[in-house]
Scaffold this motif. Structure first.
Motif, PDB file in Angstrom:
ATOM      1  N   ASP A   8      12.142 -90.114 -10.395  1.00 20.57           N
ATOM      2  CA  ASP A   8      13.232 -89.491  -9.633  1.00 20.57           C
ATOM      3  C   ASP A   8      13.655 -90.381  -8.460  1.00 20.57           C
ATOM      4  O   ASP A   8      14.847 -90.630  -8.256  1.00 20.57           O
ATOM      5  CB  ASP A   8      12.797 -88.119  -9.094  1.00 20.57           C
ATOM      6  CG  ASP A   8      12.523 -87.120 -10.207  1.00 20.57           C
ATOM      7  OD1 ASP A   8      13.311 -87.071 -11.169  1.00 20.57           O
ATOM      8  OD2 ASP A   8      11.516 -86.391 -10.113  1.00 20.57           O
TER       9      ASP A   8
ATOM     10  N   LYS B 283      11.633 -78.159  -1.315  1.00 23.71           N
ATOM     11  CA  LYS B 283      11.179 -78.830  -2.534  1.00 23.71           C
ATOM     12  C   LYS B 283      10.670 -80.215  -2.183  1.00 23.71           C
ATOM     13  O   LYS B 283      11.297 -80.950  -1.416  1.00 23.71           O
ATOM     14  CB  LYS B 283      12.308 -78.928  -3.551  1.00 23.71           C
ATOM     15  CG  LYS B 283      12.742 -77.586  -4.104  1.00 23.71           C
ATOM     16  CD  LYS B 283      13.322 -77.755  -5.485  1.00 23.71           C
ATOM     17  CE  LYS B 283      13.631 -76.426  -6.113  1.00 23.71           C
ATOM     18  NZ  LYS B 283      12.498 -75.812  -6.744  1.00 23.71           N
TER      19      LYS B 283
ATOM     20  N   PHE C   1       6.882 -87.954  -9.497  1.00 28.30           N
ATOM     21  CA  PHE C   1       8.172 -88.129  -8.834  1.00 28.30           C
ATOM     22  C   PHE C   1       8.681 -89.571  -8.788  1.00 28.30           C
ATOM     23  O   PHE C   1       9.775 -89.810  -8.282  1.00 28.30           O
ATOM     24  CB  PHE C   1       8.110 -87.548  -7.411  1.00 28.30           C
ATOM     25  CG  PHE C   1       7.940 -86.060  -7.398  1.00 28.30           C
ATOM     26  CD1 PHE C   1       8.995 -85.214  -7.697  1.00 28.30           C
ATOM     27  CD2 PHE C   1       6.704 -85.499  -7.112  1.00 28.30           C
ATOM     28  CE1 PHE C   1       8.835 -83.838  -7.695  1.00 28.30           C
ATOM     29  CE2 PHE C   1       6.530 -84.129  -7.103  1.00 28.30           C
ATOM     30  CZ  PHE C   1       7.599 -83.288  -7.398  1.00 28.30           C
TER      31      PHE C   1
ATOM     32  N   LYS D 113      10.507 -82.850  -4.077  1.00 29.36           N
ATOM     33  CA  LYS D 113      11.416 -83.889  -4.573  1.00 29.36           C
ATOM     34  C   LYS D 113      12.544 -84.141  -3.573  1.00 29.36           C
ATOM     35  O   LYS D 113      12.898 -85.292  -3.302  1.00 29.36           O
ATOM     36  CB  LYS D 113      11.997 -83.477  -5.937  1.00 29.36           C
ATOM     37  CG  LYS D 113      13.002 -84.455  -6.503  1.00 29.36           C
ATOM     38  CD  LYS D 113      13.523 -83.968  -7.843  1.00 29.36           C
ATOM     39  CE  LYS D 113      14.703 -84.772  -8.307  1.00 29.36           C
ATOM     40  NZ  LYS D 113      15.243 -84.270  -9.570  1.00 29.36           N
ATOM     41  N   THR D 114      13.098 -83.085  -3.001  1.00 31.62           N
ATOM     42  CA  THR D 114      14.180 -83.221  -2.020  1.00 31.62           C
ATOM     43  C   THR D 114      13.682 -83.966  -0.786  1.00 31.62           C
ATOM     44  O   THR D 114      14.381 -84.822  -0.235  1.00 31.62           O
ATOM     45  CB  THR D 114      14.716 -81.831  -1.617  1.00 31.62           C
ATOM     46  OG1 THR D 114      15.109 -81.137  -2.800  1.00 31.62           O
ATOM     47  CG2 THR D 114      15.882 -81.937  -0.667  1.00 31.62           C
TER      48      THR D 114
END
Length: 181
Positions: A28, A66, A25, A68-69
């Motif tokens: 991102d 999620k 991650f 990532k969120t």
């Protein structure tokens, strides 16, 4: 390793799982912050803080969302906090009845500070030379010239919070270089 499995293992303090999540991650979070800050150093600082905070609080992650969120939300909040602190970080001297009040900072060396200073000097110097020049400078100012955070901030003309974050990042990068050997 699947992301869900890595999260479960990270909650059990598995270092490989943390590394997997960081590797998965990083781009991102860093990319998100680079778009917001338009500054590579700031984006890197905030990304490091994001993963540090996320890994400290990994047990609070709700699997219904999620990952990532969750990371992006932490990252966004850190950026907002930094903007607020930056706004308030101008040194304020309040004079009342000719008495000045100053904020007192704890400038005593941390455990990491002491470990770094205990390293074998010649090897350490070689490892420091592998860092980017601005990291070399901040390590030099703190550990070899023994300047306080405040003195370093004045020397490099940056806020104390930036000095602390850059020093933290420099120490983490130096620790990675040392571990690779």
């Amino acid at each position: 390793m699947e992301i869900e499995e890595a999260i479960k293992r990270a909650k059990l303090n598995d270092q490989k799982a943390f590394n997997y999540l960081l590797d998965t991650f990083w781009d991102d979070v860093y990319g998100f912050q680079l778009k917001r800050t338009q500054n590579e150093n700031d984006a890197e600082d905030i990304s490091i803080q994001t993963f540090s905070k996320a890994f400290d609080k990994i047990e609070t992650f709700d699997d219904n969302y999620k990952f990532k969120t969750w990371l992006i939300t932490i990252s966004k909040n850190i950026h907002i906090d930094l903007l607020r602190k930056e706004k308030n970080s101008i040194l304020q001297v309040i004079s009342k009845n000719e008495r000045d009040i100053f904020q007192v900072l704890d400038e005593s060396p941390s455990a990491e500070d002491e470990l770094i200073t205990e390293q074998h000097l010649a090897k350490l110097l070689r490892d420091i030379k592998k860092l980017k020049p601005h990291y070399q400078e901040i390590i030099n100012l703190r550990y070899f010239q023994e300047l306080s955070y405040k003195e370093i901030a004045i020397e490099i003309k940056e806020p104390i919070n930036n000095v602390k974050v850059k020093l933290l990042r420099a120490k983490k990068l130096l620790a990675e270089i040392i571990r690779e050997k």
